[in-house]
Each structure stands twice: as structure tokens, then as C-alpha cells.
Motif scaffolding. Structure first.
Motif, PDB file in Angstrom:
ATOM      1  N   GLN A   1     -32.848  27.105  -0.958  1.00 51.83           N
ATOM      2  CA  GLN A   1     -32.499  25.718  -1.248  1.00 51.83           C
ATOM      3  C   GLN A   1     -33.315  24.770  -0.366  1.00 51.83           C
ATOM      4  OE1 GLN A   1     -28.299  26.067  -0.233  1.00 51.83           O
ATOM      5  NE2 GLN A   1     -27.733  25.775  -2.369  1.00 51.83           N
ATOM      6  N   CYS A   2     -33.929  23.768  -0.979  1.00 49.67           N
ATOM      7  CA  CYS A   2     -34.641  22.736  -0.229  1.00 49.67           C
ATOM      8  C   CYS A   2     -33.731  21.511  -0.123  1.00 49.67           C
ATOM      9  CB  CYS A   2     -35.950  22.379  -0.925  1.00 49.67           C
ATOM     10  SG  CYS A   2     -36.966  21.182  -0.014  1.00 49.67           S
ATOM     11  N   TRP A   3     -33.356  21.143   1.105  1.00 46.43           N
ATOM     12  CA  TRP A   3     -32.397  20.072   1.375  1.00 46.43           C
ATOM     13  C   TRP A   3     -33.080  18.888   2.068  1.00 46.43           C
ATOM     14  CZ3 TRP A   3     -26.992  20.102   0.622  1.00 46.43           C
ATOM     15  CH2 TRP A   3     -26.442  21.325   0.191  1.00 46.43           C
ATOM     16  N   PHE A   4     -32.545  17.688   1.857  1.00 47.67           N
ATOM     17  CA  PHE A   4     -32.822  16.593   2.772  1.00 47.67           C
ATOM     18  C   PHE A   4     -32.285  17.006   4.143  1.00 47.67           C
ATOM     19  CE2 PHE A   4     -33.328  12.329   0.334  1.00 47.67           C
ATOM     20  CZ  PHE A   4     -34.175  12.931  -0.586  1.00 47.67           C
ATOM     21  N   ALA A   5     -33.077  16.771   5.189  1.00 44.66           N
ATOM     22  CA  ALA A   5     -32.617  17.030   6.552  1.00 44.66           C
ATOM     23  C   ALA A   5     -32.107  15.751   7.204  1.00 44.66           C
ATOM     24  CB  ALA A   5     -33.743  17.642   7.382  1.00 44.66           C
ATOM     25  N   GLU A   6     -31.859  14.739   6.389  1.00 46.97           N
ATOM     26  CA  GLU A   6     -31.301  13.459   6.835  1.00 46.97           C
ATOM     27  C   GLU A   6     -30.367  12.948   5.755  1.00 46.97           C
ATOM     28  OE1 GLU A   6     -34.380  10.660   8.323  1.00 46.97           O
ATOM     29  OE2 GLU A   6     -35.792  12.247   7.779  1.00 46.97           O
ATOM     30  N   ASN A   7     -29.421  12.103   6.140  1.00 48.85           N
ATOM     31  CA  ASN A   7     -28.515  11.501   5.173  1.00 48.85           C
ATOM     32  C   ASN A   7     -29.230  10.419   4.370  1.00 48.85           C
ATOM     33  OD1 ASN A   7     -26.467  13.125   6.135  1.00 48.85           O
ATOM     34  ND2 ASN A   7     -25.567  11.531   7.429  1.00 48.85           N
ATOM     35  N   LEU A   8     -28.836  10.308   3.120  1.00 51.05           N
ATOM     36  CA  LEU A   8     -29.433   9.324   2.221  1.00 51.05           C
ATOM     37  C   LEU A   8     -29.170   7.909   2.717  1.00 51.05           C
ATOM     38  CD1 LEU A   8     -30.936   9.305  -0.575  1.00 51.05           C
ATOM     39  CD2 LEU A   8     -28.690   8.864  -1.597  1.00 51.05           C
ATOM     40  N   GLN A   9     -30.183   7.034   2.561  1.00 47.92           N
ATOM     41  CA  GLN A   9     -30.077   5.643   3.002  1.00 47.92           C
ATOM     42  C   GLN A   9     -30.235   4.647   1.856  1.00 47.92           C
ATOM     43  OE1 GLN A   9     -32.703   4.717   6.312  1.00 47.92           O
ATOM     44  NE2 GLN A   9     -32.676   6.826   7.043  1.00 47.92           N
ATOM     45  N   SER A  10     -30.276   5.110   0.630  1.00 41.79           N
ATOM     46  CA  SER A  10     -30.677   4.273  -0.502  1.00 41.79           C
ATOM     47  C   SER A  10     -29.742   3.095  -0.740  1.00 41.79           C
ATOM     48  CB  SER A  10     -30.751   5.110  -1.777  1.00 41.79           C
ATOM     49  OG  SER A  10     -31.785   6.053  -1.701  1.00 41.79           O
ATOM     50  N   GLU A  11     -30.363   1.960  -1.059  1.00 39.12           N
ATOM     51  CA  GLU A  11     -29.640   0.776  -1.503  1.00 39.12           C
ATOM     52  C   GLU A  11     -29.661   0.657  -3.024  1.00 39.12           C
ATOM     53  OE1 GLU A  11     -31.468  -2.551   0.370  1.00 39.12           O
ATOM     54  OE2 GLU A  11     -31.064  -1.839   2.415  1.00 39.12           O
ATOM     55  N   LEU A  12     -30.431   1.542  -3.663  1.00 44.82           N
ATOM     56  CA  LEU A  12     -30.628   1.486  -5.110  1.00 44.82           C
ATOM     57  C   LEU A  12     -30.305   2.835  -5.727  1.00 44.82           C
ATOM     58  CD1 LEU A  12     -34.203  -0.134  -5.104  1.00 44.82           C
ATOM     59  CD2 LEU A  12     -32.015  -1.360  -5.218  1.00 44.82           C
ATOM     60  N   TYR A  13     -29.849   2.790  -6.988  1.00 44.46           N
ATOM     61  CA  TYR A  13     -29.790   4.018  -7.767  1.00 44.46           C
ATOM     62  C   TYR A  13     -31.214   4.469  -8.088  1.00 44.46           C
ATOM     63  CZ  TYR A  13     -24.756   3.343  -8.499  1.00 44.46           C
ATOM     64  OH  TYR A  13     -23.401   3.202  -8.323  1.00 44.46           O
ATOM     65  N   ALA A  14     -31.349   5.676  -8.619  1.00 47.71           N
ATOM     66  CA  ALA A  14     -32.675   6.219  -8.887  1.00 47.71           C
ATOM     67  C   ALA A  14     -33.451   5.386  -9.905  1.00 47.71           C
ATOM     68  CB  ALA A  14     -32.557   7.666  -9.371  1.00 47.71           C
ATOM     69  N   ASP A  15     -32.747   4.654 -10.769  1.00 49.89           N
ATOM     70  CA  ASP A  15     -33.435   3.826 -11.768  1.00 49.89           C
ATOM     71  C   ASP A  15     -33.805   2.449 -11.234  1.00 49.89           C
ATOM     72  OD1 ASP A  15     -30.998   2.511 -11.684  1.00 49.89           O
ATOM     73  OD2 ASP A  15     -30.689   2.504 -13.864  1.00 49.89           O
ATOM     74  N   GLY A  16     -33.520   2.187  -9.955  1.00 49.01           N
ATOM     75  CA  GLY A  16     -33.864   0.904  -9.343  1.00 49.01           C
ATOM     76  C   GLY A  16     -32.747  -0.117  -9.354  1.00 49.01           C
ATOM     77  N   THR A  17     -31.619   0.196  -9.981  1.00 46.17           N
ATOM     78  CA  THR A  17     -30.471  -0.712 -10.008  1.00 46.17           C
ATOM     79  C   THR A  17     -29.799  -0.750  -8.631  1.00 46.17           C
ATOM     80  OG1 THR A  17     -30.080  -0.134 -12.326  1.00 46.17           O
ATOM     81  CG2 THR A  17     -28.293  -1.265 -11.160  1.00 46.17           C
ATOM     82  N   ALA A  18     -29.407  -1.918  -8.192  1.00 47.78           N
ATOM     83  CA  ALA A  18     -28.789  -2.062  -6.882  1.00 47.78           C
ATOM     84  C   ALA A  18     -27.405  -1.406  -6.837  1.00 47.78           C
ATOM     85  CB  ALA A  18     -28.666  -3.532  -6.507  1.00 47.78           C
ATOM     86  N   ILE A  19     -27.113  -0.722  -5.744  1.00 50.49           N
ATOM     87  CA  ILE A  19     -25.775  -0.205  -5.474  1.00 50.49           C
ATOM     88  C   ILE A  19     -25.045  -1.262  -4.655  1.00 50.49           C
ATOM     89  CG2 ILE A  19     -24.425   1.669  -4.460  1.00 50.49           C
ATOM     90  CD1 ILE A  19     -27.045   3.344  -4.515  1.00 50.49           C
ATOM     91  N   PRO A  20     -23.944  -1.805  -5.150  1.00 52.78           N
ATOM     92  CA  PRO A  20     -23.268  -2.886  -4.424  1.00 52.78           C
ATOM     93  C   PRO A  20     -22.911  -2.497  -2.991  1.00 52.78           C
ATOM     94  CG  PRO A  20     -22.371  -2.675  -6.629  1.00 52.78           C
ATOM     95  CD  PRO A  20     -23.281  -1.501  -6.435  1.00 52.78           C
ATOM     96  N   ASN A  21     -23.257  -3.360  -2.048  1.00 47.55           N
ATOM     97  CA  ASN A  21     -22.890  -3.169  -0.642  1.00 47.55           C
ATOM     98  C   ASN A  21     -21.570  -3.892  -0.412  1.00 47.55           C
ATOM     99  OD1 ASN A  21     -22.973  -2.609   2.103  1.00 47.55           O
ATOM    100  ND2 ASN A  21     -24.211  -4.423   2.580  1.00 47.55           N
ATOM    101  N   VAL A  22     -20.499  -3.141  -0.287  1.00 48.83           N
ATOM    102  CA  VAL A  22     -19.154  -3.715  -0.219  1.00 48.83           C
ATOM    103  C   VAL A  22     -18.656  -3.653   1.221  1.00 48.83           C
ATOM    104  CG1 VAL A  22     -16.776  -3.557  -1.034  1.00 48.83           C
ATOM    105  CG2 VAL A  22     -18.676  -3.077  -2.605  1.00 48.83           C
ATOM    106  N   THR A  23     -18.553  -4.801   1.844  1.00 48.14           N
ATOM    107  CA  THR A  23     -18.070  -4.887   3.225  1.00 48.14           C
ATOM    108  C   THR A  23     -16.603  -5.287   3.300  1.00 48.14           C
ATOM    109  OG1 THR A  23     -18.816  -7.179   3.378  1.00 48.14           O
ATOM    110  CG2 THR A  23     -20.371  -5.474   4.072  1.00 48.14           C
TER     111      THR A  23
END
Length: 263
Positions: free
Chosen positions: A86-108
């Protein structure tokens, strides 16, 4: 040895039994402990001695290692690590966008977070300075969104893929210590990091009060799998106090870390 349909071959074939068999015009006349029917013209089931098979598997793993080093995704360069096959990310994901470029709402806002039934993200303590080290926290609705969190050719691991990882590392009771960053890593934790997974205590966000918890003490990572057909989802937790990886399930409105694994 793979033989394409219609190809004529001639010579000898060494089988696992170390016997030598004539191969004439693509037809295997006999092969030790394997039947002729298994080895007809055009088959892909011709056998080799175990030492040769092991060598090919070693070579294939080395090739996988060369392709599992780093990846740039949405402006962030992620370290990768090959654990088993298995090839894994060795870091946690930091994305602000979905893979299609749509923004993921930042809910504070706490009230808004606790009432969500759609994808959202946040930084631990709503402090964006935490993202570079610990990654972003996502609710499970973001994990389950059809637009995807991971780059093309990658996905959020299933519950079974998490289990395959911990099984490869000796089982849940010891895998956590091998997955946690070591005291000599930067940033550091209290594991050995012998796996290269480089887990860090990025904490989480509660679903009802929206409080942040476990920062600096534990990390939780979503799977993409629902628990027993319910609306709850599986995740993994690793804490500072033990070397175990805990398999739990919880409400999709929790905020946990995400890792990607290659398809």
C-alpha cells in the motif's frame, strides 16, 4: 512466463517440483504436480520455481517504492510511504478543495458545525497555523462526497485497508507505536515510526458541542466505510499513552484527519 494466445514456444520449463518438461508448439505435454489442462496454449498460468517468483516480487516492490516517494496536490507537496503493498500519504491531508476544485466549506462556528449534514473542514482550534503540521480536520460528509478528497488515482482508505495496514505491522496491539512519529522526528511524537507513516496527534472536533479535543495527545483518521450499514462511519485512533491502534465508529459530524492511499 506469460504466453499470449496463438504464440508458439519451444524449449524447457522448470516447475516448482524442479522437474523439466518439454514445451512443444505452445502445448505443455506434462508438468510435475500440475495438470496439463491448467497449462494449455494461451494460458497465463505457467509456473516457475519459488525462488524466481520471490525475486520478481522483490523487484516489483522496489519499483513500487520508487513511485511512492512524494506527490504534489493542490499546491502542497506530500511525502509518501510504501507499507506492504500500500502506498500511503505520510502526512495528513490539508486540502481546502474537493478533487474537482470545488471549495470545501471552512466552518468555524460551533452551532453551524454541530448541525451539518454536508461536507465541511476546519483547522484544529480554528487556528490555521495548525494545518501545516497536523493537517485539516474533515467531517465524514466530506469524506463521502462524490467529488472526492484525494487526487486522481487515490482514495480515502476503507476500513478493510486500514486493517490490512495494521495487520502488516503486526496487528492493532503494536501497530500504533510503529505508526507514530518518533522523538527524533520533526515534528515529534512518542513512537518509533518504523513504518514511516509519521502519525501525529492532530486531535479532533466533537459533533455536538463542536469542542476540539486530543490535540497533542491523540490522532483520529477517517475510513470511507460505514459501520454495519448504519449512518456511522469507521475510523482509527492512536493515543500517546499506548502503542495500540483502536478501531472505532462514530457520528459523521465529528472532525477527524484524513490520509489518502493509492488505488
Amino acid at each position: 512466463l506469460h504466453v499470449n494466445s496463438g504464440v508458439d514456444i519451444a524449449g524447457t520449463l522448470t516447475a516448482d517440483s524442479l522437474s523439466v518438461t518439454d514445451v512443444i508448439n505452445g502445448q505443455v505435454s506434462s508438468l510435475g504436480n500440475h495438470t496439463t489442462d491448467d497449462l494449455a496454449e494461451g494460458t497465463s498460468n505457467l509456473y516457475m520455481i519459488s525462488a524466481k517468483r520471490a525475486l520478481i516480487e522483490t523487484m516489483a516492490h522496489a519499483i513500487d517504492s520508487l513511485s511512492c516517494t512524494w506527490l504534489e496536490y493542490q499546491g502542497v507537496t506530500y511525502e509518501l510511504v510504501l507499507i506492504g503493498d500500500q502506498c500511503w500519504f505520510a502526512e495528513n491531508l490539508q486540502s481546502e478543495l474537493y478533487a474537482d476544485g470545488t471549495a470545501i466549506p471552512n466552518v468555524t462556528d460551533a452551532a453551524e458545525w454541530s448541525g451539518l449534514s454536508t461536507g465541511a473542514r476546519c483547522a484544529y482550534d480554528n487556528n490555521d497555523n495548525n494545518i501545516a503540521t497536523y493537517g485539516t480536520l474533515y467531517n465524514w460528509y466530506a469524506v463521502d462526497d462524490s467529488r472526492g478528497l484525494c487526487p486522481s488515482g487515490w482514495h480515502v482508505p476503507t476500513d478493510a485497508e486500514w486493517t490490512a495496514l495494521t495487520d502488516h505491522l503486526g496487528g492493532e496491539s503494536v501497530a500504533g507505536g510503529k505508526m507514530k512519529s518518533s522523538t527524533s522526528d520533526s515534528p515529534a511524537w512518542n513512537g518509533t515510526n518504523s513504518s514511516g507513516f509519521s502519525a501525529l496527534p492532530g486531535g479532533g472536533r466533537e459533533y455536538l458541542t463542536s469542542d476540539f479535543f486530543d490535540g497533542g495527545n491523540g490522532g483520529s483518521w477517517w475510513s470511507s466505510s460505514l459501520y454495519d450499514g448504519s449512518e456511522w462511519a469507521w475510523y482509527r485512533f492512536i493515543g500517546s499513552h499506548v502503542d495500540e491502534v483502536f478501531q472505532y465508529f462514530n457520528i459523521p459530524r465529528y472532525g477527524f484527519s484524513v490520509r489518502c492511499v493509492r488505488d
